[in-house]
Design a protein around this motif. Structure first.
Motif, PDB file in Angstrom:
ATOM      1  N   LYS A  19      50.363  44.189  39.924  1.00 62.84           N
ATOM      2  CA  LYS A  19      48.969  44.048  40.327  1.00 62.84           C
ATOM      3  C   LYS A  19      48.195  43.204  39.318  1.00 62.84           C
ATOM      4  CE  LYS A  19      45.742  47.082  42.608  1.00 62.84           C
ATOM      5  NZ  LYS A  19      45.305  48.461  42.804  1.00 62.84           N
ATOM      6  N   GLU A  20      48.453  43.425  38.035  1.00 60.80           N
ATOM      7  CA  GLU A  20      47.788  42.651  36.989  1.00 60.80           C
ATOM      8  C   GLU A  20      48.222  41.185  37.034  1.00 60.80           C
ATOM      9  OE1 GLU A  20      45.461  41.309  34.082  1.00 60.80           O
ATOM     10  OE2 GLU A  20      45.319  43.282  35.023  1.00 60.80           O
ATOM     11  N   ARG A  21      49.496  40.933  37.322  1.00 62.97           N
ATOM     12  CA  ARG A  21      49.995  39.566  37.431  1.00 62.97           C
ATOM     13  C   ARG A  21      49.316  38.836  38.596  1.00 62.97           C
ATOM     14  NH1 ARG A  21      54.105  37.641  40.556  1.00 62.97           N
ATOM     15  NH2 ARG A  21      54.593  39.793  41.067  1.00 62.97           N
ATOM     16  N   ASP A  22      49.206  39.517  39.744  1.00 60.58           N
ATOM     17  CA  ASP A  22      48.529  38.916  40.898  1.00 60.58           C
ATOM     18  C   ASP A  22      47.055  38.652  40.597  1.00 60.58           C
ATOM     19  OD1 ASP A  22      50.880  39.022  42.295  1.00 60.58           O
ATOM     20  OD2 ASP A  22      50.362  40.835  43.422  1.00 60.58           O
ATOM     21  N   ALA A  23      46.418  39.583  39.893  1.00 62.05           N
ATOM     22  CA  ALA A  23      45.002  39.419  39.564  1.00 62.05           C
ATOM     23  C   ALA A  23      44.798  38.226  38.641  1.00 62.05           C
ATOM     24  CB  ALA A  23      44.465  40.692  38.919  1.00 62.05           C
ATOM     25  N   SER A  24      45.692  38.039  37.683  1.00 63.61           N
ATOM     26  CA  SER A  24      45.539  36.904  36.769  1.00 63.61           C
ATOM     27  C   SER A  24      45.735  35.575  37.509  1.00 63.61           C
ATOM     28  CB  SER A  24      46.501  37.011  35.592  1.00 63.61           C
ATOM     29  OG  SER A  24      47.825  36.874  36.029  1.00 63.61           O
ATOM     30  N   GLN A  25      46.646  35.547  38.468  1.00 65.47           N
ATOM     31  CA  GLN A  25      46.828  34.342  39.274  1.00 65.47           C
ATOM     32  C   GLN A  25      45.585  34.057  40.109  1.00 65.47           C
ATOM     33  OE1 GLN A  25      50.367  35.016  41.563  1.00 65.47           O
ATOM     34  NE2 GLN A  25      51.721  34.224  39.969  1.00 65.47           N
ATOM     35  N   ASN A  26      44.994  35.091  40.700  1.00 65.34           N
ATOM     36  CA  ASN A  26      43.788  34.909  41.506  1.00 65.34           C
ATOM     37  C   ASN A  26      42.612  34.462  40.644  1.00 65.34           C
ATOM     38  OD1 ASN A  26      44.895  35.494  43.995  1.00 65.34           O
ATOM     39  ND2 ASN A  26      44.466  37.667  43.842  1.00 65.34           N
ATOM     40  N   ARG A  27      42.515  34.985  39.426  1.00 63.19           N
ATOM     41  CA  ARG A  27      41.440  34.550  38.533  1.00 63.19           C
ATOM     42  C   ARG A  27      41.591  33.075  38.203  1.00 63.19           C
ATOM     43  NH1 ARG A  27      42.140  39.742  36.158  1.00 63.19           N
ATOM     44  NH2 ARG A  27      43.643  38.905  34.689  1.00 63.19           N
ATOM     45  N   ALA A  28      42.819  32.633  38.019  1.00 66.30           N
ATOM     46  CA  ALA A  28      43.053  31.221  37.704  1.00 66.30           C
ATOM     47  C   ALA A  28      42.736  30.324  38.911  1.00 66.30           C
ATOM     48  CB  ALA A  28      44.493  31.012  37.268  1.00 66.30           C
ATOM     49  N   LEU A  29      43.048  30.795  40.112  1.00 64.40           N
ATOM     50  CA  LEU A  29      42.831  29.979  41.307  1.00 64.40           C
ATOM     51  C   LEU A  29      41.380  30.006  41.776  1.00 64.40           C
ATOM     52  CD1 LEU A  29      45.962  30.888  43.459  1.00 64.40           C
ATOM     53  CD2 LEU A  29      45.490  28.736  42.303  1.00 64.40           C
ATOM     54  N   HIS A  30      40.757  31.167  41.778  1.00 61.93           N
ATOM     55  CA  HIS A  30      39.451  31.317  42.413  1.00 61.93           C
ATOM     56  C   HIS A  30      38.311  31.564  41.439  1.00 61.93           C
ATOM     57  CE1 HIS A  30      41.527  31.476  46.219  1.00 61.93           C
ATOM     58  NE2 HIS A  30      42.295  32.420  45.757  1.00 61.93           N
ATOM     59  N   GLY A  31      38.606  31.767  40.205  1.00 61.04           N
ATOM     60  CA  GLY A  31      37.562  32.102  39.249  1.00 61.04           C
ATOM     61  C   GLY A  31      36.830  30.880  38.749  1.00 61.04           C
ATOM     62  N   ARG A  32      35.727  30.553  39.409  1.00 56.29           N
ATOM     63  CA  ARG A  32      34.899  29.429  38.969  1.00 56.29           C
ATOM     64  C   ARG A  32      33.497  29.955  38.734  1.00 56.29           C
ATOM     65  NH1 ARG A  32      34.907  24.580  42.764  1.00 56.29           N
ATOM     66  NH2 ARG A  32      34.106  26.140  44.186  1.00 56.29           N
ATOM     67  N   SER A  33      32.824  29.387  37.782  1.00 58.50           N
ATOM     68  CA  SER A  33      31.465  29.822  37.497  1.00 58.50           C
ATOM     69  C   SER A  33      30.520  29.292  38.564  1.00 58.50           C
ATOM     70  CB  SER A  33      31.027  29.339  36.124  1.00 58.50           C
ATOM     71  OG  SER A  33      30.869  27.936  36.133  1.00 58.50           O
ATOM     72  N   LYS A  34      29.320  29.841  38.592  1.00 56.79           N
ATOM     73  CA  LYS A  34      28.320  29.417  39.561  1.00 56.79           C
ATOM     74  C   LYS A  34      27.955  27.950  39.341  1.00 56.79           C
ATOM     75  CE  LYS A  34      23.894  30.870  41.438  1.00 56.79           C
ATOM     76  NZ  LYS A  34      22.803  31.841  41.326  1.00 56.79           N
ATOM     77  N   ALA A  35      27.902  27.533  38.085  1.00 58.46           N
ATOM     78  CA  ALA A  35      27.571  26.142  37.783  1.00 58.46           C
ATOM     79  C   ALA A  35      28.649  25.190  38.303  1.00 58.46           C
ATOM     80  CB  ALA A  35      27.402  25.964  36.280  1.00 58.46           C
ATOM     81  N   GLU A  36      29.912  25.571  38.172  1.00 57.96           N
ATOM     82  CA  GLU A  36      30.992  24.714  38.684  1.00 57.96           C
ATOM     83  C   GLU A  36      30.926  24.602  40.200  1.00 57.96           C
ATOM     84  OE1 GLU A  36      34.280  26.859  37.071  1.00 57.96           O
ATOM     85  OE2 GLU A  36      34.508  25.469  35.393  1.00 57.96           O
ATOM     86  N   LYS A  37      30.649  25.734  40.886  1.00 56.88           N
ATOM     87  CA  LYS A  37      30.538  25.706  42.341  1.00 56.88           C
ATOM     88  C   LYS A  37      29.370  24.823  42.775  1.00 56.88           C
ATOM     89  CE  LYS A  37      32.384  30.357  42.906  1.00 56.88           C
ATOM     90  NZ  LYS A  37      32.061  31.740  43.279  1.00 56.88           N
ATOM     91  N   GLU A  38      28.236  24.947  42.075  1.00 55.35           N
ATOM     92  CA  GLU A  38      27.057  24.147  42.402  1.00 55.35           C
ATOM     93  C   GLU A  38      27.319  22.666  42.164  1.00 55.35           C
ATOM     94  OE1 GLU A  38      23.087  23.502  43.628  1.00 55.35           O
ATOM     95  OE2 GLU A  38      24.414  25.230  43.821  1.00 55.35           O
ATOM     96  N   ARG A  39      28.013  22.333  41.071  1.00 55.85           N
ATOM     97  CA  ARG A  39      28.343  20.938  40.771  1.00 55.85           C
ATOM     98  C   ARG A  39      29.223  20.343  41.866  1.00 55.85           C
ATOM     99  NH1 ARG A  39      32.224  20.954  36.407  1.00 55.85           N
ATOM    100  NH2 ARG A  39      33.613  21.151  38.166  1.00 55.85           N
ATOM    101  N   ASP A  40      30.234  21.090  42.303  1.00 57.92           N
ATOM    102  CA  ASP A  40      31.120  20.598  43.353  1.00 57.92           C
ATOM    103  C   ASP A  40      30.386  20.440  44.676  1.00 57.92           C
ATOM    104  OD1 ASP A  40      33.122  20.577  41.502  1.00 57.92           O
ATOM    105  OD2 ASP A  40      34.066  22.436  42.200  1.00 57.92           O
ATOM    106  N   ARG A  41      29.458  21.380  44.978  1.00 65.34           N
ATOM    107  CA  ARG A  41      28.699  21.296  46.216  1.00 65.34           C
ATOM    108  C   ARG A  41      27.782  20.074  46.202  1.00 65.34           C
ATOM    109  NH1 ARG A  41      23.951  22.179  48.126  1.00 65.34           N
ATOM    110  NH2 ARG A  41      23.111  22.962  46.180  1.00 65.34           N
ATOM    111  N   LEU A  42      27.147  19.816  45.072  1.00 67.88           N
ATOM    112  CA  LEU A  42      26.268  18.644  44.962  1.00 67.88           C
ATOM    113  C   LEU A  42      27.052  17.341  45.075  1.00 67.88           C
ATOM    114  CD1 LEU A  42      23.773  19.718  42.171  1.00 67.88           C
ATOM    115  CD2 LEU A  42      23.306  19.400  44.595  1.00 67.88           C
TER     116      LEU A  42
END
Length: 81
Positions: A19-42
């Motif tokens: 479970k911890e291994r899967d969580a670390s993979q998901n954090r690497a794939l989907h864990g982006r800050s709000k600023a990064e998401k906003e930058r990509d959207r702009l």
């Protein structure tokens, strides 16, 4: 002598590690800050606006989207009236 292992505890520990291994993979794939998401959207909005500004025909104009014999108006003898 061998150590006695409780299989129930070993099975739970293995599940926790997976479970911890899967969580670390998901954090690497989907864990982006709000600023990064906003930058990509702009950036996506700016590129879409750039492309839309360089179109030859307006995007919403239905008549100019397709040009060819299938889009030509059909006339019949009855409509000549």
């Amino acid at each position: 002598m061998a150590d006695i292992v409780n299989l129930r505890h070993a099975r739970k520990q293995k599940a926790r590690l997976e479970k911890e291994r899967d969580a670390s993979q998901n954090r690497a794939l989907h864990g982006r800050s709000k600023a990064e998401k906003e930058r990509d959207r702009l950036a996506a909005d700016n590129s879409e606006r750039f492309v839309a500004g360089h179109r030859r025909e307006p995007f919403g104009d239905k008549d100019s989207q397709s040009i060819g014999p299938k889009s030509a108006q059909r006339f019949s003898d009855e409509s000549d009236g």
